[in-house]
Enzyme design. Sequence first.
Site, PDB file in Angstrom:
ATOM      1  N   ASP A 150      99.332  -3.281 -40.734  1.00 48.11           N
ATOM      2  CA  ASP A 150      99.758  -2.079 -39.960  1.00 48.11           C
ATOM      3  C   ASP A 150     100.954  -2.054 -38.989  1.00 48.11           C
ATOM      4  OD1 ASP A 150      99.583   0.863 -39.067  1.00 48.11           O
ATOM      5  OD2 ASP A 150      98.692  -0.049 -37.307  1.00 48.11           O
ATOM      6  N   ASP A 165     102.488   0.491 -36.188  1.00 54.10           N
ATOM      7  CA  ASP A 165     102.436   1.005 -34.781  1.00 54.10           C
ATOM      8  C   ASP A 165     101.101   0.669 -34.405  1.00 54.10           C
ATOM      9  OD1 ASP A 165     102.898   2.372 -32.380  1.00 54.10           O
ATOM     10  OD2 ASP A 165     103.469   4.109 -33.541  1.00 54.10           O
TER      11      ASP A 165
END
Length: 254
Positions: free
Chosen positions: A9, A11
Site C-alpha cells: 500500500d 498512503d
Amino acid sequence: MTYNGYLIDLDGTIYLGSEIIPAGKRFVESLQKKDIPFLFVTNNTTKTPETVAMRLREEFSLTVEPTTIYTAALATVDYMKDAKKGSKVYVIGEAGLIQLILKAGFIWEEKQPDYVVVGLDSEVTYEKLMKATLAIREGAMFIGTNPDKNIPTEKGLIPGAGSLIALIETATQQKPVFIGKPEAIIMEKALGQIQLEKSEVLMVGDNYETDIQSGIKNGIDSLLVLSGFTPKEAVPHLPEAPTYIIDSLDEWMF
C-alpha cells in the site's frame, strides 16, 4: 518466512498525506537493493501511475517505475474491458481515473451510460451525484472504485471514495461492484501484474479494513504496519489477525 514479491500500500504505509514515512522509504529501497519484485497496490484513483511515480520521486526522493504502481483506476478499466457491457461511461472522479478510462477507449456519456464509475472526487457536486443516481436507476452498471470510507492524512481521517459511493448506494438502493482492496478483482489483477502466485507474495499495509482484509479474504499472507489507519489499540479487537503485525517497517526482516 521469505517471499518472492511484495504487494504494498502507499498512503499510510510509505507516506502519510504530504509527509514521507522514513521506514516505508527504507523498506522500498531495501527491496530495490535486493532485487525483490514489488508492486504498489493502491485504492487511490486520483492520479495516474506516472503522476504517482513523479510525486514519489520529487516529493519523497523515492525513485520507482510507473509499472510498479497498480491503482484501483487501472483495475477498474481492466474489469470493464472484461465485463464487455458496452463502451459508454459516466465517471465521478478525478483526472487519474477519468483519463485512464477514456484513454482505454471508453466514451463519455452522462444520460445513458453503460457504466457509472464512482471514485474519490474532491470537487464532487450535487449535480454529479444526481447524474450518477439517475443513470444507475436507468440500468447502468454501478462500479465503486474502492470502499475506503476515510483517507489518512497529516490532518487526520478525511472522507474517502467509499463515503461518496455509500451516498449513491442509498439514493439508488443498489449495491456497487467494488474493484479496489479488499476485493478479489484488484488482487487477482495485481498478481497477474507481478507474475507471482498468492503463496509467493506478502500484502503490506496500514489499513486493516482494506489492505489486510485483501490478504485475509484472498488467501494472501498479510503484514499490518501501525503507521497509518489502524491504531495499535485496535489490534487486540481485530476479528481475524494479520499474518504479521509490526510498529514500523524497519522491523521487517527480509
